[in-house]
Motif scaffolding. Structure first.
Motif, PDB file in Angstrom:
ATOM      1  N   ALA A   1      24.085  33.239  32.987  1.00  0.00           N
ATOM      2  CA  ALA A   1      24.333  33.119  34.523  1.00  0.00           C
ATOM      3  C   ALA A   1      25.161  31.760  34.907  1.00  0.00           C
ATOM      4  N   ASP A   2      24.733  30.612  34.039  1.00  0.00           N
ATOM      5  CA  ASP A   2      25.628  29.408  34.261  1.00  0.00           C
ATOM      6  C   ASP A   2      26.982  29.762  33.954  1.00  0.00           C
ATOM      7  N   VAL A   3      27.411  30.350  33.031  1.00  0.00           N
ATOM      8  CA  VAL A   3      28.695  30.542  32.511  1.00  0.00           C
ATOM      9  C   VAL A   3      29.534  31.629  33.777  1.00  0.00           C
ATOM     10  N   ASP A   4      28.777  32.475  34.154  1.00  0.00           N
ATOM     11  CA  ASP A   4      29.200  33.304  35.151  1.00  0.00           C
ATOM     12  C   ASP A   4      29.484  32.400  36.699  1.00  0.00           C
ATOM     13  N   ALA A   5      28.695  31.551  36.770  1.00  0.00           N
ATOM     14  CA  ALA A   5      28.914  30.781  38.179  1.00  0.00           C
ATOM     15  C   ALA A   5      29.763  29.842  37.842  1.00  0.00           C
TER      16      ALA A   5
ATOM     17  N   ARG B   1      30.531  26.068  30.444  1.00  0.00           N
ATOM     18  CA  ARG B   1      31.734  26.672  29.783  1.00  0.00           C
ATOM     19  C   ARG B   1      31.134  26.745  28.340  1.00  0.00           C
ATOM     20  N   VAL B   2      31.647  27.631  27.546  1.00  0.00           N
ATOM     21  CA  VAL B   2      31.414  27.861  26.219  1.00  0.00           C
ATOM     22  C   VAL B   2      32.645  27.412  25.410  1.00  0.00           C
ATOM     23  N   ARG B   3      32.342  26.535  24.535  1.00  0.00           N
ATOM     24  CA  ARG B   3      33.342  25.828  23.653  1.00  0.00           C
ATOM     25  C   ARG B   3      32.770  26.026  22.066  1.00  0.00           C
TER      26      ARG B   3
ATOM     27  N   LEU C   1      36.432  28.918  26.067  1.00  0.00           N
ATOM     28  CA  LEU C   1      36.610  30.037  26.025  1.00  0.00           C
ATOM     29  C   LEU C   1      36.871  30.656  27.370  1.00  0.00           C
ATOM     30  N   SER C   2      37.295  31.663  27.694  1.00  0.00           N
ATOM     31  CA  SER C   2      37.210  32.398  29.176  1.00  0.00           C
ATOM     32  C   SER C   2      35.754  32.645  29.423  1.00  0.00           C
ATOM     33  N   GLY C   3      35.330  33.157  30.651  1.00  0.00           N
ATOM     34  CA  GLY C   3      34.185  33.698  31.036  1.00  0.00           C
ATOM     35  C   GLY C   3      33.857  34.829  30.349  1.00  0.00           C
ATOM     36  N   ALA C   4      34.465  35.813  30.063  1.00  0.00           N
ATOM     37  CA  ALA C   4      34.328  36.945  29.410  1.00  0.00           C
ATOM     38  C   ALA C   4      34.189  36.632  27.830  1.00  0.00           C
ATOM     39  N   GLY C   5      34.817  35.937  27.340  1.00  0.00           N
ATOM     40  CA  GLY C   5      34.863  35.334  26.032  1.00  0.00           C
ATOM     41  C   GLY C   5      33.391  34.612  25.782  1.00  0.00           C
TER      42      GLY C   5
ATOM     43  N   VAL D   1      30.278  35.673  23.489  1.00  0.00           N
ATOM     44  CA  VAL D   1      29.501  34.802  22.507  1.00  0.00           C
ATOM     45  C   VAL D   1      28.161  34.664  22.840  1.00  0.00           C
ATOM     46  N   LEU D   2      27.704  34.530  24.076  1.00  0.00           N
ATOM     47  CA  LEU D   2      26.248  34.497  24.452  1.00  0.00           C
ATOM     48  C   LEU D   2      25.492  35.878  24.162  1.00  0.00           C
TER      49      LEU D   2
END
Length: 177
Positions: free
Chosen positions: A98-102, A106-108, A138-142, A146-147
């Motif tokens: 949810a945090d990544v979507d919002a 970010r995922v690194r 990574l982008s949001g989709a990426g 990963v999540l």
């Protein structure tokens, strides 16, 4: 003549013959009483032994039932523990997703040289740590992918821990080698 000899002998010894017949009948009757007493005693001993075995079987069955109930309780507790751990990890992963979507997280991913198993730093030699490794954002989709992989890995790890615990508990409770 034979008949007369038999008749003569019977007349002379009829009292002895009656005594012999009575003695044989008395011996037969006494032996029958002994036989009945012996059979009765053996039946009683057999009944007592069967009762003893039956009582022991009831005790063994009750003990086995208690052990089975204790094992089921322990396995239910183990199941509840791992189910809660899995639910907690899934909730944590859902919060991260949810945090990544919002856009608040970010995922690194830290780049690593898989051939040498070392993190790739920003051209500084020496001991490396995660802090000086090159990172890829990574982008949001990426990040969601990963999540998703993380959630799958956590779920698989929890299932493995649960199954290992289940097997260990079953071995302990049921004495399986």
């Amino acid at each position: 003549m034979e008949t007369s000899l038999f008749t003569t002998l019977m007349k002379a010894y009829w009292k002895t013959a009656v005594v012999i017949v009575l003695a044989a009948a008395l011996a037969w009757w006494i032996e029958g009483l002994r036989w009945d007493a012996d059979v009765s005693k053996r039946n009683e001993a057999h009944t007592t032994e069967l009762k003893k075995q039956s009582d022991q079987a009831v005790i063994d069955l009750t003990n086995q039932k208690k052990r089975t109930e204790a094992a089921q309780t322990a396995l239910a507790a183990l199941d509840a523990k791992h189910t809660k751990e899995l639910a907690d990890e899934q909730a944590k992963n859902d919060r991260l997703r949810a945090d990544v979507d919002a856009g608040t997280r970010r995922v690194r991913i830290a780049a690593a040289n898989l051939a040498t198993c070392e993190l790739v730093g920003n051209s500084i030699t020496g001991t490396g740590g995660v802090g000086d490794a090159a990172q890829i954002e990574l982008s949001g989709a990426g990040g969601r992918a990963v999540l998703d992989l993380r959630a799958s890995a956590i779920k698989d790890g929890e299932v493995i821990k649960y199954l290992q615990g289940y097997v260990a508990e079953a071995q302990k409770r049921f004495k399986i080698n």
